[in-house]
Scaffold this motif. Sequence first.
Motif, PDB file in Angstrom:
ATOM      1  N   ALA A 142      50.232  44.055  39.223  1.00 30.50           N
ATOM      2  CA  ALA A 142      49.211  44.373  40.228  1.00 30.50           C
ATOM      3  C   ALA A 142      47.809  44.216  39.663  1.00 30.50           C
ATOM      4  N   LEU A 143      47.676  44.376  38.339  1.00 28.26           N
ATOM      5  CA  LEU A 143      46.373  44.217  37.687  1.00 28.26           C
ATOM      6  C   LEU A 143      45.869  42.786  37.811  1.00 28.26           C
ATOM      7  N   GLU A 144      46.763  41.830  37.656  1.00 28.54           N
ATOM      8  CA  GLU A 144      46.367  40.425  37.794  1.00 28.54           C
ATOM      9  C   GLU A 144      46.233  40.019  39.253  1.00 28.54           C
ATOM     10  N   CYS A 145      47.009  40.631  40.112  1.00 26.51           N
ATOM     11  CA  CYS A 145      46.906  40.330  41.547  1.00 26.51           C
ATOM     12  C   CYS A 145      45.609  40.868  42.134  1.00 26.51           C
ATOM     13  N   CYS A 146      45.049  41.893  41.529  1.00 27.77           N
ATOM     14  CA  CYS A 146      43.772  42.453  41.984  1.00 27.77           C
ATOM     15  C   CYS A 146      42.675  41.407  41.840  1.00 27.77           C
ATOM     16  N   ARG A 147      41.933  41.168  42.912  1.00 27.16           N
ATOM     17  CA  ARG A 147      40.873  40.159  42.854  1.00 27.16           C
ATOM     18  C   ARG A 147      39.745  40.565  41.919  1.00 27.16           C
ATOM     19  N   LYS A 148      39.495  41.857  41.830  1.00 30.20           N
ATOM     20  CA  LYS A 148      38.339  42.355  41.087  1.00 30.20           C
ATOM     21  C   LYS A 148      38.683  42.580  39.612  1.00 30.20           C
ATOM     22  N   PRO A 149      37.700  42.410  38.730  1.00 30.12           N
ATOM     23  CA  PRO A 149      37.965  42.582  37.296  1.00 30.12           C
ATOM     24  C   PRO A 149      38.403  43.998  36.956  1.00 30.12           C
ATOM     25  N   VAL A 150      39.373  44.097  36.051  1.00 30.17           N
ATOM     26  CA  VAL A 150      39.834  45.384  35.542  1.00 30.17           C
ATOM     27  C   VAL A 150      39.602  45.402  34.032  1.00 30.17           C
ATOM     28  N   ILE A 151      38.850  46.383  33.564  1.00 32.59           N
ATOM     29  CA  ILE A 151      38.513  46.503  32.152  1.00 32.59           C
ATOM     30  C   ILE A 151      39.260  47.691  31.566  1.00 32.59           C
ATOM     31  N   ALA A 152      40.009  47.468  30.497  1.00 31.15           N
ATOM     32  CA  ALA A 152      40.727  48.553  29.835  1.00 31.15           C
ATOM     33  C   ALA A 152      39.828  49.203  28.796  1.00 31.15           C
ATOM     34  N   ALA A 153      39.741  50.539  28.841  1.00 34.46           N
ATOM     35  CA  ALA A 153      38.998  51.320  27.853  1.00 34.46           C
ATOM     36  C   ALA A 153      40.008  52.185  27.110  1.00 34.46           C
ATOM     37  N   VAL A 154      40.365  51.788  25.895  1.00 34.27           N
ATOM     38  CA  VAL A 154      41.482  52.394  25.167  1.00 34.27           C
ATOM     39  C   VAL A 154      40.988  53.335  24.076  1.00 34.27           C
TER      40      VAL A 154
END
Length: 275
Positions: free
Chosen positions: A106-118
Amino acid sequence: MEEYKSLKIIQKSPNSGVCFLYLNRPSHLNALSGDFFTEFPKAISSLDQNPDVAVIILAGSGKHFCSGIDFQTLNNALKGSYAADCGRNVERLRQHIKFLQEAISALECCRKPVIAAVHGACIGGAIDIITACDIRFCSSDAFFSVKEVDLAITADLGTLQRLPSIVGFGNAMELALTGRRFTGSEAKDLGLVSQVFTCKQALEEGVKLVAEEIATKSPLAVIGTKAVLLKSRDLTVEQGLDYVATWNSGVLLSDDLKEAISAHSQKRKPKFAKL
């Protein structure tokens, strides 16, 4: 916004277009429960469809980002109503694995950028999650492990498919076969993360600045860039060029382009309509 058992959504600056999505089981080190795999794709989809959200920051509540898949979730995958026929049992398990995979994808299917903060632990299933994100940052206390091999499992939620294109095939093979722990500094050297921050607070503040910068850009250009980069992984250069030509022929003549040119000539910041 909708309430979730395993997640928490916070838009800290309502006018920025940046939204934080927290893995929110801190007492369980944010281990991925059955609820997570149902709720996560719903939450990502809702943020994707929200015009007030331009960029999503994925972080973890408490002391760690995520300790991996919950053992109870693993146990549930191995039990249930079994058919007498082995083939049907295998197919049932295969469909369950596909269901879990779809939650991460679903993260890749999301059109908007997703940034991981680990920060803290990023183990097993957490690696599946961050490799499906578009950009990754971490704090200096972060540590990582492709842990599945130590649990007698072949990682099956995306790490083996996505990690090689991020850190290189040989590095991915070594990390996946050994299951060893590696630091944020090594993750930076491998290219898994773009930057290492001194602490969790500095991480969230730094990632928020990056996200806010992205959020000021044309949303059509941003979602197009993500879509074309992801698609181009599976294409030759020639095919990728043809794909982006087709993409841009559909969106290039937009109001965003006109606004960008106008703002540049007038030496001001552009203002783009929400998506």
